[in-house]
Structures are given as structure tokens and as C-alpha cells.
Motif scaffolding. Structure first.
Motif: not given
Length: 383
Positions: A73-75, A80-85, A87-91, A126-128
Motif C-alpha cells: 500500500l506504500t505507493v 485512511e488506508s493504513v488506519t483501515a488496514l 483495524f482490519f488486522f486487529s479484527f 489504529g486509534f493512534f
């Protein structure tokens, strides 16, 4: 609410008690084997070395997979993408945790430990990220408290219980810190009151058998509550925090000096009177805090001499108590306490008898009474 199989949890407590009972030679190896056969445990719980290895391996795999996804996802990626990812991994880690616990029957295997910590850490991260690392201290510790409490209730993890308690106390601290001078002045008494309340609740729940699977969490909660109660009233802690963080002079110093000396003494007294090892051990531990606090403000002897004299006094006292309790007195003994689990209400003795003697004992075929030489007046020299 607990995720683990409760029948296996009960059988695990029974097996631990039977191991202790057999070690004390109260039952035979045959009786122990009968109980272990009748109370199987389906959990996968490896030895500590394998548990550590599985923990490290699971953490490395989880973080590596997350890192590879971040690289993809770097490029053109956004916050928002990093945050979503995240939280997704946390779930995802939490789903894997539930699967390993409920399907694979892992219990303190290292895999479930790592997945639990990664799920909580990624949730907090994710919250950070979502707030650009500008999250208020009180909110941070509130999240830690909520996550730790949920994991404790779901998986009865002792370390998560300690994290939840630390998050709760820190949340109260920083909330009072932002409320102004009045709240800051009352902060020690607020923390002491909450610590006392939590100790009373944990002590009450420890007496109820329905919370038996949380006894480890409740015990650590009671110990931490006792320590926090003392620290909130310790003269050194109150004075230094007040000057460093609140920029306020010390108030009611005489009262906190009384707390500093009286609370450990009360712990030791109540521990002896009630035969409560937690109170007694915490009181003895905090006695060192009393010595440190007094010496920090009133140095009477050089440090080397004070340590030498104190060590000699403690050694002499330990020798005397050990010699005095060679024979048990008033319910106290110098012998090690071999009781690791409070499962008296599970009726271990009845289970041992029931599982050992499946049938009424019968004499072998052809057995006939008689043959002794005592004539009914006692056994003779042969039978």
C-alpha cells in the motif's frame, strides 16, 4: 462469556488439586490416575519453552504479514488506508484467536497469547494513526482499560487483568489532572477509595464459586489494589507527583506520613489475624517502601551502614520466625503452602472415591475367613 471450554477448565482445576493431593501423599498414584482418566482436559498447553517459542513465532508471522501489506500500500497510500488496514488486522487477529481457542483448544499455548496481545496492540495503534498521534492521555488509558477488560472477561488472562487495572487507574489520574486544582488535591483520596472498592469486590468474588475461572485475575486484582491504595497515600509519591506534574505545594503532609507508616502495618496485622497471605506479603513488601520514604527525607545513618544493619535484623528475624514455627502454632507453619488453587468446593475427595472404587469390593473366588491364631482376642504371631 469465557471462550474456553468450561468442562475442561473445571477438569483442569480438579487435576491440579489431585496432583497437589497426591504430592502430599493423601491419595495413591492409582487413585490419582483414576481421577485424571475420569476428568480429561482437551486443552493444548505446552511447556513454558515451547510456549515462548510459539509466542515469538506467531508474533513474527503476524507482524511480517502486516508489514508486507503495508509495503503493497506504500505507493499512493493514505492515512485512511493504513488506519483501515490496522483495524482490519486487529479484527483478523481476534478471529484467529477465537478459532485457536474454540476449535484448536489452545490454552496458554503461546499462540493465543500472541494473538491476544497483537489484536489489542493493533486496535490501539489504529486509534493512534486515525488521530495523527494526538490522542489525549485519558482517552488512551480508557481504550487500554476497555480492551484489557474485554480480553480479561473473554479469556481470563491475568496479565490482561493487570493491564486493565493499570489503564483504569491511569485514566482516573489523567482525568483528575485535567479537571483543575480541586480534583488534583482530591486525587490521592479518589485513587485510594477506588482501590479499596476494587479490593473489596475482588475479595467478595473470590468467595463465590461461579467466578472460579477468574480466581487468578481476581487475586492479581486484589494485590494490585492493595499496592495502589498504599501508593496513593505514600508521602513520597504524593509530594513528588504534586511538585513535578501539578506544580502545587504539599498539603496535609502529616496525614500522608501517617498513611505511609500505618497502612503496611495494618496489612501485616490483618494478614496475620485473618490468615490472608496476600495481605501479609504485600504488607511485608511495602515495609521496604516505608523505610525508603523515611530515609529519603530523614537520613539517619550512612546508606552502607543502614543496609548492613537492616539486613542483619531481617536475617535474625527470619531465623527466629522459622525456628518458632517449626511446630505449627495458631494455624501458622514454616512449611511451604502447596495449595495453588482454591477448588475445595469441587469435592475432590468424593470424586476420588467415586472414580477409584467403581464397583463394590468383593473377595476373590474361594476365599474363606479364618486361619488366624488370635482366637478373637487379637492377632497372634501368624495369620
Amino acid at each position: 462469556m469465557i471462550a474456553y471450554d468450561q468442562a475442561s477448565l473445571d477438569n483442569r482445576l480438579i487435576q491440579q488439586e489431585v496432583e497437589t493431593t497426591c504430592r502430599k501423599q493423601c491419595i495413591t498414584e492409582a487413585e490419582k490416575a483414576a481421577v485424571l482418566h475420569a476428568c480429561p482436559v482437551r486443552f493444548y498447553t505446552p511447556n513454558p519453552f515451547i510456549r515462548i517459542g510459539l509466542f515469538i513465532a506467531t508474533a513474527v508471522i503476524g507482524v511480517s504479514v502486516f508489514g508486507m501489506c503495508i509495503l503493497l500500500l506504500t505507493v499512493g497510500s493514505s492515512t485512511e488506508s493504513v488506519t483501515a488496514l490496522t483495524f482490519f488486522f486487529s479484527f483478523l487477529f481476534y478471529l484467529a484467536l477465537e478459532m485457536f481457542v474454540r476449535v484448536k483448544h489452545h490454552f496458554a499455548s503461546g499462540v493465543d497469547d500472541a494473538l491476544m496481545w497483537m489484536s489489542g496492540a493493533f486496535m490501539l495503534s489504529g486509534f493512534f494513526i486515525a488521530t495523527d498521534f494526538d490522542l489525549d492521555d485519558a482517552w488512551i488509558y480508557m481504550l487500554i482499560f476497555v480492551a484489557g477488560t474485554l480480553f480479561t472477561l473473554r479469556f481470563a488472562n491475568v496479565l490482561m487483568c493487570a493491564v486493565a487495572f493499570a489503564g483504569f487507574i491511569a485514566m482516573i489520574f489523567f482525568t483528575c489532572f485535567h479537571l483543575g486544582s480541586t480534583a488534583q488535591t482530591l486525587l490521592p483520596f479518589v485513587v485510594m477509595g477506588l482501590s479499596l472498592l476494587l479490593y473489596r469486590l475482588s475479595a467478595r468474588f473470590l468467595r463465590e464459586q461461579r467466578f472460579r475461572h477468574y480466581f487468578g485475575c481476581l487475586e492479581i486484582l486484589s494485590i494490585l489494589s492493595l499496592i495502589t491504595f498504599y501508593l496513593a497515600g505514600n508521602y513520597y509519591v504524593v509530594r513528588e507527583i504534586g511538585e513535578e506534574m501539578f506544580r502545587a505545594p504539599m498539603r496535609l503532609g502529616w496525614l500522608f506520613w501517617i498513611f505511609t507508616v500505618a497502612v503496611p502495618t495494618a496489612y501485616i496485622y490483618l494478614g496475620i489475624r485473618r490468615r490472608n497471605l496476600a495481605l501479609l506479603r504485600v504488607g511485608l513488601l511495602l515495609t521496604g517502601a516505608v523505610v525508603f520514604t523515611v530515609r529519603y527525607y530523614y537520613g539517619i545513618l550512612p546508606a552502607e551502614l543502614a543496609m548492613s544493619v537492616g539486613g542483619a535484623v531481617v536475617i535474625a528475624l527470619a531465623w527466629y520466625v522459622t525456628h518458632y514455627l517449626k511446630e505449627p502454632k495458631a494455624g501458622f507453619t514454616r512449611e511451604d503452602d502447596d495449595e495453588h488453587d482454591d477448588v475445595e468446593k469441587l469435592q475432590i475427595e468424593s470424586l476420588v472415591i467415586a472414580e477409584t472404587f467403581h464397583e463394590t469390593p468383593k473377595p476373590p473366588q474361594g476365599f474363606r475367613f479364618g486361619g488366624g491364631s488370635g482366637g478373637g482376642g487379637g492377632a497372634g504371631s501368624d495369620y
